[in-house]
Design an enzyme around this catalytic site. Sequence first.
Site, PDB file in Angstrom:
ATOM      1  N   HIS A   2       0.824  -1.218   0.000  1.00 43.87           N
ATOM      2  CA  HIS A   2       0.000   0.000   0.000  1.00 43.87           C
ATOM      3  C   HIS A   2       0.853   1.260   0.000  1.00 43.87           C
ATOM      4  O   HIS A   2       0.444   2.285  -0.509  1.00 43.87           O
ATOM      5  CB  HIS A   2      -0.966  -0.023   1.180  1.00 43.87           C
ATOM      6  CG  HIS A   2      -2.064  -0.993   0.952  1.00 43.87           C
ATOM      7  ND1 HIS A   2      -2.051  -2.257   1.474  1.00 43.87           N
ATOM      8  CD2 HIS A   2      -3.165  -0.912   0.175  1.00 43.87           C
ATOM      9  CE1 HIS A   2      -3.113  -2.898   1.051  1.00 43.87           C
ATOM     10  NE2 HIS A   2      -3.818  -2.117   0.272  1.00 43.87           N
ATOM     11  N   ARG A  45     -10.144   4.437  -1.932  1.00 48.90           N
ATOM     12  CA  ARG A  45      -9.713   3.688  -0.746  1.00 48.90           C
ATOM     13  C   ARG A  45      -9.913   4.567   0.486  1.00 48.90           C
ATOM     14  O   ARG A  45      -9.063   5.394   0.802  1.00 48.90           O
ATOM     15  CB  ARG A  45      -8.243   3.297  -0.872  1.00 48.90           C
ATOM     16  CG  ARG A  45      -7.927   2.271  -1.954  1.00 48.90           C
ATOM     17  CD  ARG A  45      -6.434   2.013  -1.996  1.00 48.90           C
ATOM     18  NE  ARG A  45      -6.060   0.815  -2.705  1.00 48.90           N
ATOM     19  CZ  ARG A  45      -5.636   0.783  -3.967  1.00 48.90           C
ATOM     20  NH1 ARG A  45      -5.556   1.895  -4.664  1.00 48.90           N
ATOM     21  NH2 ARG A  45      -5.282  -0.360  -4.520  1.00 48.90           N
ATOM     22  N   ASN A  93      -4.458  -7.316  -6.520  1.00 43.69           N
ATOM     23  CA  ASN A  93      -3.290  -7.313  -5.617  1.00 43.69           C
ATOM     24  C   ASN A  93      -3.455  -8.381  -4.536  1.00 43.69           C
ATOM     25  O   ASN A  93      -2.575  -9.185  -4.286  1.00 43.69           O
ATOM     26  CB  ASN A  93      -3.120  -5.949  -4.933  1.00 43.69           C
ATOM     27  CG  ASN A  93      -3.090  -4.815  -5.918  1.00 43.69           C
ATOM     28  OD1 ASN A  93      -2.751  -5.013  -7.065  1.00 43.69           O
ATOM     29  ND2 ASN A  93      -3.469  -3.626  -5.488  1.00 43.69           N
ATOM     30  N   ASP A  94      -4.626  -8.348  -3.901  1.00 40.95           N
ATOM     31  CA  ASP A  94      -4.851  -9.350  -2.862  1.00 40.95           C
ATOM     32  C   ASP A  94      -5.156 -10.712  -3.464  1.00 40.95           C
ATOM     33  O   ASP A  94      -4.772 -11.740  -2.899  1.00 40.95           O
ATOM     34  CB  ASP A  94      -5.978  -8.899  -1.924  1.00 40.95           C
ATOM     35  CG  ASP A  94      -5.443  -7.922  -0.888  1.00 40.95           C
ATOM     36  OD1 ASP A  94      -4.411  -8.222  -0.280  1.00 40.95           O
ATOM     37  OD2 ASP A  94      -6.037  -6.850  -0.724  1.00 40.95           O
ATOM     38  N   ARG A 115       2.164  -9.802  -0.335  1.00 39.46           N
ATOM     39  CA  ARG A 115       2.334  -8.731  -1.326  1.00 39.46           C
ATOM     40  C   ARG A 115       3.375  -7.706  -0.909  1.00 39.46           C
ATOM     41  O   ARG A 115       3.857  -6.938  -1.734  1.00 39.46           O
ATOM     42  CB  ARG A 115       0.988  -8.055  -1.621  1.00 39.46           C
ATOM     43  CG  ARG A 115       0.403  -7.344  -0.433  1.00 39.46           C
ATOM     44  CD  ARG A 115      -1.038  -6.952  -0.668  1.00 39.46           C
ATOM     45  NE  ARG A 115      -1.159  -5.641  -1.288  1.00 39.46           N
ATOM     46  CZ  ARG A 115      -2.302  -5.028  -1.519  1.00 39.46           C
ATOM     47  NH1 ARG A 115      -3.444  -5.631  -1.220  1.00 39.46           N
ATOM     48  NH2 ARG A 115      -2.355  -3.842  -2.058  1.00 39.46           N
ATOM     49  N   CYS A 128      -9.607  -3.729 -10.500  1.00 37.80           N
ATOM     50  CA  CYS A 128      -9.060  -2.467  -9.972  1.00 37.80           C
ATOM     51  C   CYS A 128      -7.716  -2.616  -9.279  1.00 37.80           C
ATOM     52  O   CYS A 128      -7.218  -1.656  -8.706  1.00 37.80           O
ATOM     53  CB  CYS A 128     -10.064  -1.809  -9.027  1.00 37.80           C
ATOM     54  SG  CYS A 128     -10.309  -2.735  -7.509  1.00 37.80           S
TER      55      CYS A 128
HETATM   56  C1  PEP Z   1      -6.474  -5.092  -4.510  1.00 36.60           C
HETATM   57  O1  PEP Z   1      -6.298  -5.872  -3.570  1.00 36.60           O
HETATM   58  O2  PEP Z   1      -6.181  -5.367  -5.699  1.00 36.60           O
HETATM   59  C2  PEP Z   1      -7.036  -3.754  -4.274  1.00 36.60           C
HETATM   60  C3  PEP Z   1      -7.377  -2.970  -5.266  1.00 36.60           C
HETATM   61  O3  PEP Z   1      -7.161  -3.356  -2.998  1.00 36.60           O
HETATM   62  P1  PEP Z   1      -5.932  -2.893  -2.080  1.00 36.60           P
HETATM   63  O4  PEP Z   1      -4.716  -2.799  -2.964  1.00 36.60           O
HETATM   64  O5  PEP Z   1      -6.311  -1.601  -1.478  1.00 36.60           O
HETATM   65  O6  PEP Z   1      -5.832  -4.000  -1.082  1.00 36.60           O
HETATM   66 MG    MG Z   2      -7.219  -5.497  -1.654  1.00 33.36          MG
END
Ligand code: PEP
Ligand code: MG
Length: 586
Positions: free
Chosen positions: A190, A297, A456-457, A467, A504
């Site tokens: 993040h 976010r 991402n998650d 990550r 996203c």
């Molecule tokens: C993700 O996990 O891809 C996402 C967009 O949320 P964040 O990166 O805020 O966990």
């Molecule tokens: Mg996420």
Amino acid sequence: MRRRLSGHGASRGNALGRARVRLPHRLEVEDQRIGPAQISGELRRLAQAIDAVREEIRTLRGRLQQGTLSREVGEFLDVHALLLDDPELRRGLDTRIRGGQGADSALRAERDRLAAAFGDMDDPYLRARIEDIDLVIGRIHAALHRHDDTLQPVAGDILIADTVAPAELARLQAQGVLAVVTAAGSPLSHVAILARSLQLPLVTGTSQALLQINDGDVLAVDGDSGEVIVEPSADDLRRHHARRQAHKREIRQLNRLRREPSRSVDGVDVRLWANAESVQDVAHGHALGAAGVGLYRTEFLFLGRRSLPDEDTQFRAYRELVLGMTGRTVTIRTLDLGADKADASGLMLPDEPNPALGMRGVRLSLAHPHLLDTQLRAIARASAWGPVRVLVPMVSNGEEMRAVRQRLQLAVEAVRAAGHATAASIPLGAMIEVPAAALGLSGFIGQCDFLSIGSNDLLQYLLAVDRGNEALGPLSTPLHPAVPRLLRLIVDTAARHRVPLALCGEMAGDPALTPMLLALGIGELSMHPASLLPVRQAIRESDIAALRRRCASLLRCADTAAVSRWLQRAQPVATRSPAASASRSR
Ligand code: PEP
Ligand code: MG
């Protein structure tokens, strides 16, 4: 002497400045002996640090009494207050300092003694209390060194640190810090997402940074390649200036696409949304023709504050967002605190051994309904000012969506009863970022008005790769064949039920991955505004029908190398190499 270090380019841009090194706060202090004349000063310093921590705990406890935080957290703080004034701990520290140990090494010695004593206990609950002792002693240690805070970076500095907290970044930038280089961290963390949003160059995973860079060294930092040059030569300087010029040229060229549609060669329009973390992002996304905000976010509103934002504060922030988008839809994600997005005080979050698999996202919101309800009421009020959708993070089952839907309904009713206007309806969507949610989607898709894939998650949980852990490097790749297969499953389920779907995560903003996402049938992408034009360009060079015909061969790829070859062949422009994102998309 010139030295070259390399890390991962996590946020683009080049910076030339002097190093400001921040060493990590660790209790691995040297054995430190003091003379008789220093004893009373050292005892005083320790007493002041303990007083400061007591005050810190008292303030936090006070906030709990205002009903903002949970009972469990209160109990946790009470334990810390008791430990802080534990007569045995205090006696131990006192005796050690009077015996000639400095306060730091006395703290470490007492910590080790208590750890050994608790570690030998049979009761697992008591054994686990060592974590509380570590926390309390860590707080005292931090308070002892609070004067270090005056060693803040200043304008023209490049911060070198082990890690930085997301909440710190905006302050660093406001202080004039030109770039950040961290020894740990990864481009998917993040912190990296926020650095890109702030357009602050960031290089992560520069393992040698703290050993090889000294305070005051002059550095040339390249946030694209991850290269950090200490004491750059004349050649390096020429290269640095050439890169800056090239970057400006690239931006000028891309800017020609500002008003062009995101339409493929075969005439298919792809919806590009902006991810926004700030009003600047909103303005930037709007100016580049984003369809709306695909991901806001909200946790960044909560980070780095001394108290939780109340309904009015949140409402004003959301309304600003909605007004900034002038009638385009804004997707507000409910609080996704947890894991690497811990709040500054550490208060909201329980101390968990595995926070990424613990109380985060919707789990945290449902465990603190007061927090969720406040947020939903603020969003409901903002919906009167323009189209708003609510997106729920970390969903793993339908009960969570049902519970949030009920609370949203109640929030809307409460807001209306209080005399505020709201939109006639507020669509509710789920983030698909837990593999179980992807696989079980058909069972709860009826609860979802729209979906957004958090790649991402999803990657982190699918590939079992933290990550934020740079050491795992190439294992965290969107080119693992499991990734396109799982994405395809989500696309198929959404299409079968006619539920709108976007992606996203950071994959969306990597133009090298665009052909793969288009081949899989993803028709909406939400990304940082800085990526909108490069991705638009990639779409405008793609033949989507042809890519979709090649989807079957993508899904048959046996390994990462095969997916990489598939992608190489699918690139519309020979010069663009997917290697840039082969291990991590950014
Ligand atoms: C993700 O996990 O891809 C996402 C967009 O949320 P964040 O990166 O805020 O966990
Ligand atoms: Mg996420």
